[in-house]
Every structure is written in C-alpha cells, then in structure tokens.
Scaffold this motif. Structure first.
Motif, PDB file in Angstrom:
ATOM      1  N   GLY A  21      -5.133   7.286   1.274  1.00 55.70           N
ATOM      2  CA  GLY A  21      -4.502   7.219   2.581  1.00 55.70           C
ATOM      3  C   GLY A  21      -3.651   5.980   2.743  1.00 55.70           C
ATOM      4  N   VAL A  22      -4.136   4.863   2.236  1.00 53.26           N
ATOM      5  CA  VAL A  22      -3.364   3.612   2.283  1.00 53.26           C
ATOM      6  C   VAL A  22      -2.076   3.758   1.480  1.00 53.26           C
ATOM      7  CG1 VAL A  22      -3.348   1.225   1.432  1.00 53.26           C
ATOM      8  CG2 VAL A  22      -5.286   2.068   2.754  1.00 53.26           C
ATOM      9  N   GLY A  23      -2.180   4.362   0.295  1.00 49.23           N
ATOM     10  CA  GLY A  23      -0.988   4.542  -0.530  1.00 49.23           C
ATOM     11  C   GLY A  23       0.031   5.454   0.120  1.00 49.23           C
ATOM     12  N   VAL A  24      -0.441   6.556   0.732  1.00 48.40           N
ATOM     13  CA  VAL A  24       0.463   7.484   1.411  1.00 48.40           C
ATOM     14  C   VAL A  24       1.127   6.788   2.598  1.00 48.40           C
ATOM     15  CG1 VAL A  24       0.583   9.611   2.766  1.00 48.40           C
ATOM     16  CG2 VAL A  24      -0.741   9.556   0.649  1.00 48.40           C
ATOM     17  N   ALA A  25       0.339   6.057   3.387  1.00 52.98           N
ATOM     18  CA  ALA A  25       0.885   5.349   4.550  1.00 52.98           C
ATOM     19  C   ALA A  25       1.941   4.330   4.121  1.00 52.98           C
ATOM     20  CB  ALA A  25      -0.243   4.663   5.317  1.00 52.98           C
ATOM     21  N   GLN A  26       1.637   3.573   3.070  1.00 58.63           N
ATOM     22  CA  GLN A  26       2.595   2.581   2.574  1.00 58.63           C
ATOM     23  C   GLN A  26       3.882   3.249   2.119  1.00 58.63           C
ATOM     24  OE1 GLN A  26       1.228  -0.047  -0.585  1.00 58.63           O
ATOM     25  NE2 GLN A  26       3.313  -0.233  -1.355  1.00 58.63           N
ATOM     26  N   ALA A  58       2.304  -5.440  -5.099  1.00 50.15           N
ATOM     27  CA  ALA A  58       2.318  -4.752  -6.396  1.00 50.15           C
ATOM     28  C   ALA A  58       3.686  -4.150  -6.679  1.00 50.15           C
ATOM     29  CB  ALA A  58       1.245  -3.664  -6.425  1.00 50.15           C
ATOM     30  N   VAL A  59       4.330  -3.596  -5.652  1.00 47.94           N
ATOM     31  CA  VAL A  59       5.678  -3.054  -5.842  1.00 47.94           C
ATOM     32  C   VAL A  59       6.632  -4.168  -6.250  1.00 47.94           C
ATOM     33  CG1 VAL A  59       7.651  -1.986  -4.682  1.00 47.94           C
ATOM     34  CG2 VAL A  59       5.355  -1.115  -4.273  1.00 47.94           C
ATOM     35  N   THR A  60       6.488  -5.312  -5.604  1.00 46.59           N
ATOM     36  CA  THR A  60       7.342  -6.456  -5.933  1.00 46.59           C
ATOM     37  C   THR A  60       7.152  -6.887  -7.380  1.00 46.59           C
ATOM     38  OG1 THR A  60       7.254  -7.223  -3.646  1.00 46.59           O
ATOM     39  CG2 THR A  60       7.916  -8.837  -5.308  1.00 46.59           C
ATOM     40  N   VAL A 155       0.177   5.680  -5.036  1.00 47.19           N
ATOM     41  CA  VAL A 155       1.156   6.602  -4.461  1.00 47.19           C
ATOM     42  C   VAL A 155       2.576   6.040  -4.439  1.00 47.19           C
ATOM     43  CG1 VAL A 155       1.767   7.929  -2.399  1.00 47.19           C
ATOM     44  CG2 VAL A 155      -0.631   7.709  -3.082  1.00 47.19           C
ATOM     45  N   PRO A 156       2.800   4.783  -4.027  1.00 45.23           N
ATOM     46  CA  PRO A 156       4.189   4.304  -3.940  1.00 45.23           C
ATOM     47  C   PRO A 156       4.915   4.256  -5.286  1.00 45.23           C
ATOM     48  CG  PRO A 156       2.732   2.933  -2.618  1.00 45.23           C
ATOM     49  CD  PRO A 156       1.851   3.801  -3.469  1.00 45.23           C
TER      50      PRO A 156
END
Length: 293
Positions: A21-26, A58-60, A155-156
């Motif tokens: 859920g956190v990944g989808v929200a992000q 993490a994306v950064t 997810v992201p």
C-alpha cells in the motif's frame, strides 16, 4: 508540476498501509495523483509516512533518470497523500486500490466497508497475490467493476503490473484499469483468474522449494541466492525476494494455493512456518533469511 487536470483518476483511494500500500501510494503521488491512504491505526499510518519518505530516498539513490524525474520534490509528493483511518474519506475517490493482508475474512470486511462509502461507478482494484478476483467480486454489488491488479515490490521501481480478469470483470473495467496504470507510468499483462495467477503460481513454488533446500541443509540461504544470481543473472535470489515480500505474506500465499489446488506440491515448508511464528518476516521485521539494520 500539477498534473491533476490531465488525469482521468485524479483522486485515488488506497486501502492498507503495509509495504504494498505504501508503494502504491508513493507511486501514485509521484505521478501527480492525490491519494487517500486508509488503514486501521494511526501507528500504521505513521509507519507508512516514514515508508514513503524512505521510498523517495530509494528512488533518488537507485532509480533511473526517468524515475527521479517523475518522483519530483519529496515534500510535494508527501503533501499529495492524506493519511487517515476514516473510510468515509474514500467517498471522493475516482478509483480504489485495495492492498490489505492476504486473509479472506479481512478482505471481505474491507469490501463491505468500501461498498458503503464509494460511488456506484467506482472501480475496485484488488492488489492480491493469490486470492480469487471472482470471489472478491462476489461480495460486492459491482462484480463487473472489480479487477485484480498485482503490483510488484518495490512498486515505484517496477514498470509492469499483472492484471487479472475475474469471471464478471467487464471489458470496460479492463480498459479503465489499463488507463489508470498508464497514468502511473506502468504497463500491464492481462491474465485469467486462477489461484496465484501467473507470477505467484510460479514464484511461490520456487521460494518454497528454496526454503526446503535450506531446511534440508543442501545449501545456505546465501549460496542458494548466489546460484540464481550468478547462473541465471537474476537481480535477486529467491530467498532475498522472500525477505523483500515478507515471509508472512509468502506463507499466506502458499496456503491459498495449497487450499485451492489440494495438491501437495504447494505444501508450505515447515521452516517457513517456524520463521513466521518466530516473527522473522524479512525486511519489514529486521530479520528473515538475512538480517537488516
């Protein structure tokens, strides 16, 4: 940059503030959506807020140039997410993604609550790894508007989603699901509703057998993973993947497959059960087959 005017689904309800859920929200907030993230406790929502912050870091660090561009300003991304325990806030959602734990009694109760607050035309996307989409649709008043949407973790950073067509899922709902995912910058493959679908029917057997190898002392967890990464060029080995997903989630998924097929090949490894009972759930608990700080 405000993309809300360009989006068909500008406000998205996300139910369940666990890892998925956190990944989808992000991912939704990064792509300009306003998100209503619902969970049962303030403590879970506080962990979710921190999880999104960590996810943006993490994306950064690990994301592609396109991922970093899409992520934008971390502060702006967080401001697009409303953290709440109030299901009533979903009344304004244009699309709903459900991500609660893989236990049927819990999911059934969630969909009863969603029916009570969401507009009749809203689509429910079930982010599940094994539970039947047809069964989920059967407890709603809108089975043609229920679709499976199996996101991958994290997810992201995952560009593809496994979309599952339930028995009653309409072509219009599938088309809407594809448009919704396109707004998130993701592609999809549509499969039929069967236990475990495609990805987990294969993956869960692989992970379960890898755990049997450790239990039978054929190889250490690290050596099992090294073989998959070195010989097959997988980015992660099966036991690293298990820790990432969560060993409790792995066990729930295998139990659903075992119950659905009544086939001994889906029998959960005793070591997996023991680790879950001991609270060794992987990354989210700090320890699984590996230890995390």
């Amino acid at each position: 940059m405000d993309r809300s005017a360009e989006l068909q689904y500008p406000v998205v309800g996300v139910v369940g503030a666990g890892v998925m859920g956190v990944g989808v929200a992000q991912s939704l907030a990064q792509t300009g959506h306003d998100v209503v993230l619902v969970d049962v406790s303030e403590a879970a929502l506080a962990r979710a807020r921190m999880g999104i912050r960590n996810g943006l870091r993490a994306v950064t660090l690990f994301g592609s140039a396109e991922d970093k561009k899409r992520a934008g300003d971390p502060k702006a991304v967080l401001e697009r997410v409303a953290f709440t325990t109030d299901y009533g806030r979903l009344a304004g959602a244009d699309f709903v993604v459900e991500n609660v734990t893989e236990k049927w009694d819990i999911k059934r109760e969630v969909y009863a609550r969603l029916e009570g607050v969401c507009r009749p035309e809203i689509i429910f996307a079930a982010d599940t790894s094994a539970i039947s989409i047809t069964r989920i649709g059967s407890v709603t008043k809108r089975p043609s508007q229920v679709v499976g949407m199996h996101f991958m973790n994290p997810v992201p950073l995952k560009p593809m989603v496994e979309v599952i067509r339930g028995f009653h899922t309409s072509p219009e709902t599938l088309g809407a699901a594809k448009r919704f995912l396109a707004e998130m910058g993701k592609t999809c493959v549509v499969v039929e509703d069967a236990p475990g679908f495609v990805s987990n029917r294969v993956l869960m057997l692989t992970i379960n057998e890898a755990i049997f190898l450790v239990q039978d002392q054929v190889a250490s967890a690290a050596d099992v993973d090294r073989i998959f990464k070195g010989c097959f060029e997988h980015k992660m080995g099966p036991l690293e993947t298990a820790d990432l997903i969560g060993l409790d989630t792995i066990l729930y998924s295998i139990e659903v497959l075992y119950e659905s097929f009544n086939d001994d090949k889906y029998r959960p490894c005793p070591l997996l059960k023991k680790m879950v009972d001991a609270g060794l759930h992987g990354r989210k608990s700090g320890r699984g087959f590996y230890t995390y700080e």
